[in-house]
Design a protein around this motif. Structure first.
Motif, PDB file in Angstrom:
ATOM      1  N   ASP A 138     -11.104  -6.419 -10.260  1.00  8.85           N
ATOM      2  CA  ASP A 138     -11.496  -5.441  -9.270  1.00  8.85           C
ATOM      3  C   ASP A 138     -12.983  -5.118  -9.476  1.00  8.85           C
TER       4      ASP A 138
ATOM      5  N   GLN B 203      -2.136  -1.268  -5.203  1.00  8.21           N
ATOM      6  CA  GLN B 203      -3.432  -1.466  -4.577  1.00  8.21           C
ATOM      7  C   GLN B 203      -3.959  -2.882  -4.820  1.00  8.21           C
ATOM      8  N   ASN B 204      -4.811  -3.302  -3.904  1.00  8.51           N
ATOM      9  CA  ASN B 204      -5.479  -4.610  -4.000  1.00  8.51           C
ATOM     10  C   ASN B 204      -4.490  -5.776  -4.066  1.00  8.51           C
ATOM     11  N   TYR B 205      -3.358  -5.610  -3.398  1.00 10.68           N
ATOM     12  CA  TYR B 205      -2.362  -6.682  -3.368  1.00 10.68           C
ATOM     13  C   TYR B 205      -2.896  -7.846  -2.539  1.00 10.68           C
TER      14      TYR B 205
ATOM     15  N   ASP C  15       0.818  -1.210   0.000  1.00  8.76           N
ATOM     16  CA  ASP C  15       0.000   0.000   0.000  1.00  8.76           C
ATOM     17  C   ASP C  15       0.856   1.266   0.000  1.00  8.76           C
TER      18      ASP C  15
ATOM     19  N   GLN D 254       2.096  -6.968  -9.976  1.00  8.56           N
ATOM     20  CA  GLN D 254       2.236  -6.771  -8.538  1.00  8.56           C
ATOM     21  C   GLN D 254       3.649  -7.177  -8.122  1.00  8.56           C
TER      22      GLN D 254
ATOM     23  N   LYS E 115       1.842   2.162  -3.386  1.00 10.30           N
ATOM     24  CA  LYS E 115       0.696   2.361  -4.280  1.00 10.30           C
ATOM     25  C   LYS E 115       0.363   1.131  -5.125  1.00 10.30           C
TER      26      LYS E 115
END
Length: 351
Positions: free
Chosen positions: A347, A188-190, A183, A219, A186
């Protein structure tokens, strides 16, 4: 993840292998003068750049997982390998590190997590490898035979790929630590879906390879080092690119992002405490650290501020009488925990 010894081809232009062999040799010992030392960043301004990160995430989120706030982190990116990021030991104190060391030897070695020792003996599903190694009926060197354990999706070295149907769950504390770091940068949604822990005793190494078997490569691969120091080689997308050597010390965190995510890398040597290049030995009680020159006043104050927090889940393993045995193990070993997201996920919030 394939060992260098398994590769049978012309190595004339294989600079990854050549650097690996150069640092792996013992007689004469290698020259470490070219290895990047993030404790002396001013010497390597042509090779690294310092990055400044901050976060709007509340400080107690970092305290919970044993980290300083990002405004206090030292972060560097390797210019020869864009996206390769090193966070120089952002942990609050050695007591915070001791939590992850103990977890890597106990909770993360429990069944159903597979490990290399499964091929040697049928492990008790209700005991950790550490507990089994302490039993009188088991030889004392049992724990020293531990080389790897897998969490989440299991990577099968025989087929060199993930066994899609073999998922063993993932530790919540380690997932929260990893997502917190993602996070900050940046990502996100890891989702922490697989964890591979490598245990490197003195004299061990890992040959050049790439980590490209995950479906999700956008990622980062996030890697934690605890215990003894190592030389880490990081190159480029092909073997004919000369890798840079960097020192990786206890508490350091590496993010392989962007182009570096699939770059060739290797670990040619582990440097144990009898070498002058080793970082401060963490294998002593926390009480001694708090009264020694190696435990700076600022770090002690930060530790004391955090230790009474009721919401954090890490515990200072150094304050337990059992720590001495863990200290003996870690004084001769490097533990590397690396985390990846395996699958792409839709997502649903952006639909």
């Amino acid at each position: 993840m394939v060992s260098e010894s398994c590769n049978k081809y012309d190595r004339t232009n294989d600079l990854v292998f050549k650097e690996y062999k150069r640092y792996k040799k013992r007689k004469p010992p290698p020259d470490f003068s070219e290895v990047i030392d993030f404790h002396q960043p001013e010497k390597y301004i042509s090779l690294i750049k310092e990055s400044y990160v901050d976060s709007t995430i509340p400080e107690n989120v970092f305290c919970k997982v044993g980290l300083k706030h990002p405004k206090n982190w030292k972060v560097y990116e390797l210019l020869t390998c864009p996206g390769f990021i090193v966070i120089q030991n952002p942990f609050i104190c050695y007591g915070a590190q001791s939590h992850w060391i103990k977890q890597a030897l106990t909770e993360y070695t429990k069944k159903p997590y597979p490990c290399n020792l499964d091929a040697l003996v049928a492990l008790d599903k209700d005991k950790t490898v550490w507990e089994i190694s302490q039993e009188k009926s088991v030889e004392n060197n049992f724990i020293n035979q531990l080389r790897w354990t897998h969490m989440g999706y299991h990577f099968d070295y025989n087929i060199v790929d993930y066994k899609a149907k073999e998922y063993y769950g993932f530790p919540k504390d380690l997932a929260e630590l990893t997502v917190t770091i993602a996070d900050v940068f940046k990502f996100q949604n890891y989702i922490a879906e697989t964890g591979i822990i490598n245990y490197y005793p003195e004299g061990s190494s890992m040959g050049g390879h790439t980590d490209h078997y995950e479906e999700e490569l956008s990622q980062p691969l996030i890697s934690y080092s605890f215990g003894q120091a190592a030389v880490f080689l990081i190159g480029g997308p092909t073997r004919d690119i000369k890798p840079e050597g960097i020192w990786v010390r206890t508490g350091d965190i590496i993010l392989m992002t962007g182009p570096s995510r699939t770059a060739f890398h290797a670990v040619p040597c582990i440097i144990t405490k009898n070498q002058k290049t080793i970082p401060h030995d963490i294998g002593v009680s926390c009480q001694l650290w708090q009264t020694s020159e190696y435990f700076p006043a600022a770090e002690r104050a930060e530790y004391c501020k955090c230790i009474d927090c009721s919401h954090h889940f890490w515990t200072n393993a150094m304050n337990d009488s059992s720590w001495e045995k863990f200290a003996e193990y870690i004084s001769k070993t490097r533990i590397n925990i690396n985390i990846r997201q395996v699958h792409k996920h839709v997502d649903t919030n952006n639909k």
